[in-house]
Design a protein around this motif. Structure first.
Motif: not given
Length: 381
Positions: A164-169, A205-210, A244-245
């Motif tokens: 779900r948090e994938l921006v691109d691959i 990406r999660r929030g402002e963190l990539t 991300l964590g």
């Protein structure tokens, strides 16, 4: 499946051998390396896909000759080496072409000797005629670029659906067929093989963190490597999510357990470059002062060699016609040997290790790594 021999190299073998014979009338040592390498690099992302020639694709030749010094210093035989690269072989007029090469080498030799005396010993080769063919499960090009792109696109689609948090691959796959022919008065060597590499590069990406994760795949393989990439996708996405964590590392000293990939990177950077023996010749390698001395724990072993492992650095002979091997760089913590190209070994009076590599037929050979790695051991710490 066996990797087929290069039809181009088969066609030019006879005229190249004739060229060597004509130049041998003038120079005591002559060799020619012919390269015929072709590959494709594929990239698939969310917004598109590309397929283009690999940067390792090339077709051309390089001739090396030895010119003895007119008056060897101190009675020692010495001389120098000159090279000429070209990508068209005028088979119809080899005699004129050989004459042009002779004139060019003579002019360059006069300039070189005016600048510095030549001190290189001549190359002495054991006679050898051999041919090697690699094997892969799927030969490049057999199923067409469309088939390869569709497979990579399916990997992308699985990633998009599964994270779900994938921006691109970026899904990258590259395959290269290497064919080389080395000829001299004593040697007739030919090899053909395939290597491939692949990358899964998810960006999450999660929030402002990539965060970006890179998982690599490689080997003396064809498109069967894509199967490994498909199997490796779930773990790659899991690690990307874990990043991300992940918290920041507090500065300090830590006892680290390295994965094989990072251990290999450490071997490459910390020891591999430092024992390239062309730097021994130039006096730029501190490792030259430590040969035969301990440089690490007695549990440490390090090897380099195109025959030390089956990986992308593997081949049967190097770009100077030297058979490749398996060099013990470090044994039980003691630095035993560097890795060398042929001319560096001649100057140092050592045995060449088969590490003479050219970036392309247009570039000179340097002593460079093939497969560099720490050997497994029994110590737990």
């Amino acid at each position: 499946m066996k990797v087929p021999r290069s039809a181009h190299l088969c066609a030019v073998r006879a005229p190249l051998r004739e060229l060597v014979a004509r130049l041998r009338a003038e120079f005591p040592y002559v060799s020619v390396l012919a390269s015929d390498c072709a590959g494709t690099r594929y990239t698939v992302q969310r917004q598109g896909a590309t397929a283009h020639d690999s940067r390792w694709s090339e077709r051309g030749y390089v001739v090396r000759v030895y010119l003895p010094a007119a008056a060897p210093a101190g009675g020692r035989e010495g001389g120098g080496y000159l090279e000429h690269s070209f990508n068209e072989l005028p088979e119809a007029n080899l005699e004129a072409f050989a004459g042009q090469l002779r004139e060019g080498f003579a002019a360059r030799a006069a300039q070189a000797l005016a600048a510095a005396p030549a001190q290189d010993p001549p190359i002495v080769e054991e006679p050898l005629s051999a041919a090697w063919q690699g094997e892969v499960q799927v030969l490049p090009g057999r199923r067409g670029p469309g088939h390869t792109l569709r497979r990579l696109q399916r990997i992308k689609q699985r990633a998009v659906a599964g994270c779900r948090e994938l921006v691109d691959i970026r899904v990258v796959y590259e395959e290269v067929t290497v064919a080389k022919l080395f000829l001299s008065a004593a040697r007739d060597l030919e090899q053909s093989y395939v290597w491939s590499q692949g990358y899964l590069i998810p960006i999450v990406r999660r929030g402002e963190l990539t965060r970006e994760m890179v998982k690599s795949f490689s080997g003396l393989k064809g498109a069967e490597l894509i199967d490994e990439m498909e199997r490796g996708l779930p773990e790659t996405l899991t690690v990307a999510d874990e990043l991300l964590g992940a918290g920041r590392i507090i500065p300090g000293q830590y006892e680290a357990i390295l994965s094989p990939g990072i251990a290999g990177l450490l071997a490459h950077e910390s020891f591999g470059h430092g024992v390239e023996m062309d730097m021994f010749v130039k006096g730029r390698a501190r490792a030259a002062q430590f040969v035969g001395r301990p440089v690490g724990s007695e549990h440490v072993g390090l090897r380099d060699g195109a025959r030390a492992a089956r990986q992308t650095g593997s081949c049967w002979f190097d770009d100077e016609g030297v058979l490749t091997g398996d060099t013990a760089v470090i044994e039980r913590g003691v630095l035993r040997s560097g890795i060398s190209d042929l001319l560096s070994a001649l100057r140092l009076g050592s045995v060449p290790t088969g590490n003479g590599k050219r970036e392309s037929f247009e570039r000179k050979a340097y002593a460079r790594m093939t497969n560099t790695f720490f050997v497994p051991g029994e110590a737990s710490r």
